[in-house]
Design a protein around this motif. Sequence first.
Motif, PDB file in Angstrom:
ATOM      1  N   PRO A  65      20.636  44.605 101.607  1.00  9.46           N
ATOM      2  CA  PRO A  65      21.464  45.565 100.880  1.00  9.46           C
ATOM      3  C   PRO A  65      22.769  45.803 101.629  1.00  9.46           C
ATOM      4  N   VAL A  66      23.801  46.239 100.905  1.00 10.18           N
ATOM      5  CA  VAL A  66      25.078  46.480 101.578  1.00 10.18           C
ATOM      6  C   VAL A  66      25.021  47.752 102.427  1.00 10.18           C
ATOM      7  N   LEU A  67      24.179  48.702 102.035  1.00 10.16           N
ATOM      8  CA  LEU A  67      23.906  49.898 102.840  1.00 10.16           C
ATOM      9  C   LEU A  67      22.413  50.191 102.763  1.00 10.16           C
ATOM     10  N   ALA A  68      21.822  50.525 103.895  1.00  7.87           N
ATOM     11  CA  ALA A  68      20.396  50.880 103.897  1.00  7.87           C
ATOM     12  C   ALA A  68      20.187  52.122 103.049  1.00  7.87           C
ATOM     13  N   ARG A  69      19.155  52.103 102.228  1.00 11.69           N
ATOM     14  CA  ARG A  69      18.903  53.213 101.322  1.00 11.69           C
ATOM     15  C   ARG A  69      17.657  54.000 101.731  1.00 11.69           C
ATOM     16  N   GLU A  70      16.547  53.323 101.946  1.00  8.39           N
ATOM     17  CA  GLU A  70      15.299  54.003 102.291  1.00  8.39           C
ATOM     18  C   GLU A  70      14.761  53.585 103.655  1.00  8.39           C
ATOM     19  N   THR A  71      15.080  52.359 104.074  1.00  3.78           N
ATOM     20  CA  THR A  71      14.527  51.825 105.316  1.00  3.78           C
ATOM     21  C   THR A  71      15.624  51.111 106.093  1.00  3.78           C
ATOM     22  N   VAL A  72      15.633  51.300 107.420  1.00  2.68           N
ATOM     23  CA  VAL A  72      16.496  50.483 108.280  1.00  2.68           C
ATOM     24  C   VAL A  72      15.613  49.449 108.957  1.00  2.68           C
ATOM     25  N   ARG A  73      16.173  48.247 109.129  1.00  5.65           N
ATOM     26  CA  ARG A  73      15.338  47.141 109.608  1.00  5.65           C
ATOM     27  C   ARG A  73      15.884  46.442 110.847  1.00  5.65           C
ATOM     28  N   TYR A  74      17.044  46.847 111.343  1.00  9.21           N
ATOM     29  CA  TYR A  74      17.527  46.309 112.618  1.00  9.21           C
ATOM     30  C   TYR A  74      18.623  47.216 113.158  1.00  9.21           C
ATOM     31  N   VAL A  75      18.761  47.215 114.464  1.00  9.81           N
ATOM     32  CA  VAL A  75      19.835  47.973 115.098  1.00  9.81           C
ATOM     33  C   VAL A  75      21.160  47.325 114.713  1.00  9.81           C
TER      34      VAL A  75
END
Length: 757
Positions: A93-103
């Motif tokens: 996604p262009v911006l994380a919405r519900e989950t972040v997956r990497y620093v």
Amino acid sequence: MTAIGQSLPRKEDPRLLRGAGRFGDDLQRPGQLHARIVRAPQAHGVLRSVDVSMAVAAPGVVRVLTAADLPDDPRIPVRLTVQGIELTEHLQPVLARETVRYVGEPVAVVLAEDPYLAEDAAELVALDIDQLPVAMDADAGTVAAEFELGFGDTDAAFAEAEHVVELDFDVGRHSAVPLEPRTLLVEPDRATGALEVFGMTKVPVFNRGVLASMLDIDEARIRVHAMDAGGGFGVRGEFYPEDFLVAWLALHTGRPVKWTEDRAEHLVAVNHSRQQQHRISAAFAADGRLLGLRADVAHDNGAYCRTHGIIVPELTLAMLPGPYRVPAYRGRIAVVLTNKTPCGTYRAPGRFEGTVVREQLLDMAADQLGVDPVQLRRRNLLEPAELPHTRPMSTLGTDVVLDAADYPGLLDAAVAEAKRLGYYAQVEQSRAAGKRVGLGVAMFLEKSGLGPQETADVSVGTSGAVRVHSGGTSLGQGIETVLGQITADGLGVSAADVTVINGDTALQPFGAGSWASRSTVVGGGAVHEAALAVRERAIEVAARILEVAVADLTLHDGVVEVRGAPGQRVSLAEVARACQPGSAWLYAGEPAGLAARRRFEVAHMTYPYGAHLAVVELDEQTGGVRVLRYLVAYEVGRAINPELVRGQLIGGVAQGVGGALSEEFGYDESGQPQAVTFMDYLMPTAAEIPEVDVLVTENAPSADNPLGAKGAGEGGLTAAGAALANAVRNALGEAGSVARLPMTPARVRAMLAGEAG
């Protein structure tokens, strides 16, 4: 004398050396805003909230954008789907919405009146993240794709084998760090809603299409301008989240928006590459003939599948057999998602990895079979009479058909050149003096000239000046010079009279861009055909002016003249004027102008190849590896500009030394990157790069393009890890493998300690 084959000075250099280049950060627009990306500080977690209240109230802030402000959940599409594998659920996604997956994953964008206010305000955005478990290696990650490639009966090959050699080998995560990080400026036209985009400098036509689709506007409203770029190497120009975000903000604020990446961002945001775990085995007959090859690979792709999709792992498998005669081959790969920066291509993607593993295996096999490593390679290289050679596999949507080559001949030439230059003598003398010195040899097979097409325009103005509009882009490789030389020869003018304009989607709306060492082969093919078409048109119109038959005319040095009557002539400038609207020399309904657009299409790639030889010395106290000598021998088919080929090869070696000995993106157990500055991400300096000897041959021109050319962009890097790994192994006197790249001082010291123990 023709322009092709001459080491003419680069057309790009006068402006670059005089500070007149146009780089992304050079551009300023009245009223422009500056963007700063807010990035996730944790590797994996549930994004509970993004509090922007303090940032919105900060001085100079115009807007703060989060995923909640976007109408849907835009994801970045894959450019090329391979092996029929659907990756939609793994796209970024262009911006994380519900989950972040990497620093480093983008979470919000702050827009302010100047870059310093934007950076200050970005630090005020508060993220509430509930940490989730992290997957930091392929064994613990999520499998996004699995597939296999191969041919022949490997089970029978291994059952028949007299010797089976096995190897486990890891290639560490590293990537390109161009001198210039990414920049982007998007300027909207309030009256028309059009967008002028500066900085998408690699595949501008593709990126324009992606952006138009994601913004839901017609692509005709977007004009992408390629810029000068401080290096590309695979990481620049693919579609990233920032390419959408900056454009969206410009469109919705009605003001120009600029974003410039800093180095710390670059090291966590652009595509990483290389990280693979290999288990490979080879079956040999008693006489050293290679009977079969098996490979199982785990490819750590980071958190998402970006624009490149699974191109890199596919290339790893498809190119793993290299230039060798392999009767049976089976390669399997798992593409695994982990909580690291997503991966993509980096110069010689997939081939650097596969080559080091295969060539280390061959050195181990030579020891076990009791033969010289060069002799084992020569025994198994495909002979010229066996080419073209079809392998029943496909990669990048094309069948694997190895074109004209003399692999054994090049290996012999490389070894002879190394002996002439004193490589082997230096090893003997150094060892006699008690030094830990080793020599490594590696063969490699490259690919270049990927289609399906490239389009080019060639036109002659009324002054006689020649212009080329190409879909390629300038990333430092000298494309303006090379395409100028091709045009000059095809049209019959001086290369000095040719101006090449690359990567402008308004001038060349059908270009495919510069990647995969395709600019000279495919872009050059299109330019060559367009130049010939203009030549034919010029002679046809000149025949009317001079009142002679077309067959009686010749064109050279910008002049069309009657054969045997040099006084009867017209210049190209005169012919161009005769092609203007209203000219008496134009037939009714005949299009005006002295110009042509041509498309060059290819069904198969070309396969350049070569050999690397390296001499290294180990420091027994520190484990440091010093590269003493380095030779690249490379078959380019036809060198349009030999000095540019040399430059490409030498630059590739420098990057290969870094990837083999020092460059690595490490992470701690919580997913925090451990290389976010050049204090920790150790690029080689001039002190670590030896003088590189280059042997360029033109003995096997490709029959798949009119120039006979093969790409030169990646051959200096492809076998660098392999040659250096074999040289270090040779210096150690290892019976086994060095097991891993990069061969850092700590790892080499551990191998030395294990030997002593």
